[in-house]
Scaffold this motif. Sequence first.
Motif, short mmCIF file in Angstrom:
data_model
loop_
_atom_site.label_atom_id
_atom_site.label_comp_id
_atom_site.label_asym_id
_atom_site.label_seq_id
_atom_site.Cartn_x
_atom_site.Cartn_y
_atom_site.Cartn_z
N HIS A 1 -1.09 -6.50 2.79
CA HIS A 1 -2.27 -5.97 2.52
C HIS A 1 -2.83 -6.19 1.25
N GLU A 2 -1.99 -6.41 0.11
CA GLU A 2 -2.33 -6.79 -1.22
C GLU A 2 -2.07 -8.35 -1.12
N GLY B 1 2.00 4.99 4.20
CA GLY B 1 1.53 3.76 3.56
C GLY B 1 2.67 2.63 3.99
N ARG C 1 0.63 -1.20 -0.10
CA ARG C 1 -0.10 0.09 -0.12
C ARG C 1 0.80 1.35 0.05
#
Length: 306
Positions: A141-142, A41, A10
């Motif tokens: 996160h991804e 991020g 992110r």
Amino acid sequence: MRGQVLCVGRNSLDLVFSVDLARLQPDSKQRTSDPALLVGGQCVNAAVTLAGLGCAVAYAGVIGDDAAAARVRAFLEKRGVDCSPTEIAHGMAAPCAYIMVDGATGERSIVETAPPGFPSFSGSIAEALWGRTLSVYFDGHEVEASIAIAIEAARRGIPTLTDAEVLTDATRELLARVDTAIVPRALAADLAGSSAPEDMLRALAELGGTAHVVTMGGEGAAGAIAGEAVHFVPAFGCTAIDTTGAGDAFHAGFLFADLAGAAFPDAMAFAARVAAAACEVKGANLGADRLAALAAAFNRETSISE
């Protein structure tokens, strides 16, 4: 250090401001005198820290398509991070975070936002980038893209390291796919059903991987290479102004030291030192000069096995 660290995750534009968190109650109001608009991020924080310590770094994630997103990209490029793997969310604003920092303790609470329908990273990595990738870092996160990249990295013999914040089926799979996991105590305790360091590390090792670290804020960190003794490192002393990004700095410090050939406990100790330094500035990112000084201290003080 030859090769590049690929950082996947992110980015955001952070509005950071000081408050009295203890007085932040429903229907209350406070005034802050020092708001700051900063790039952040989790993955960006780690990428910028790695670059400042001396690693070649590429950032892979989705960047928005407005002035705030342009600011994110410009900051990354200014700090020496290759943004060629990024994807653009056309017509969408950059994700943002509103970070409330306690003026007395430096502790923070964060509210994150992104436009509805903001896309996830596809996970597409060009062959040329794979060819120069030394290690891959995931901010956790991804997750779908990270799992696919972790599988490909394993096929190519490229080591991987991940963070994770919330325990889900997807993060369990990611943790099982990577070589090294560095996670906060809350997640590790949730996984283990216990907050005892030995139990948390054992539960992480049972998922997979070869090295695991649990960060415990002011209590330091505990880590182990699977099947070996548990190592404890204390939190490095500092005067905390803002703890935002301390975990990301820990990950970057550990990865830098590990890639440089430091022993596992020494990598943990240097990670704690970088995390402490990150707590002494507003926002999530140390300046380039401070990071260069930390890298120089590491090179002077750490014994490296050839």
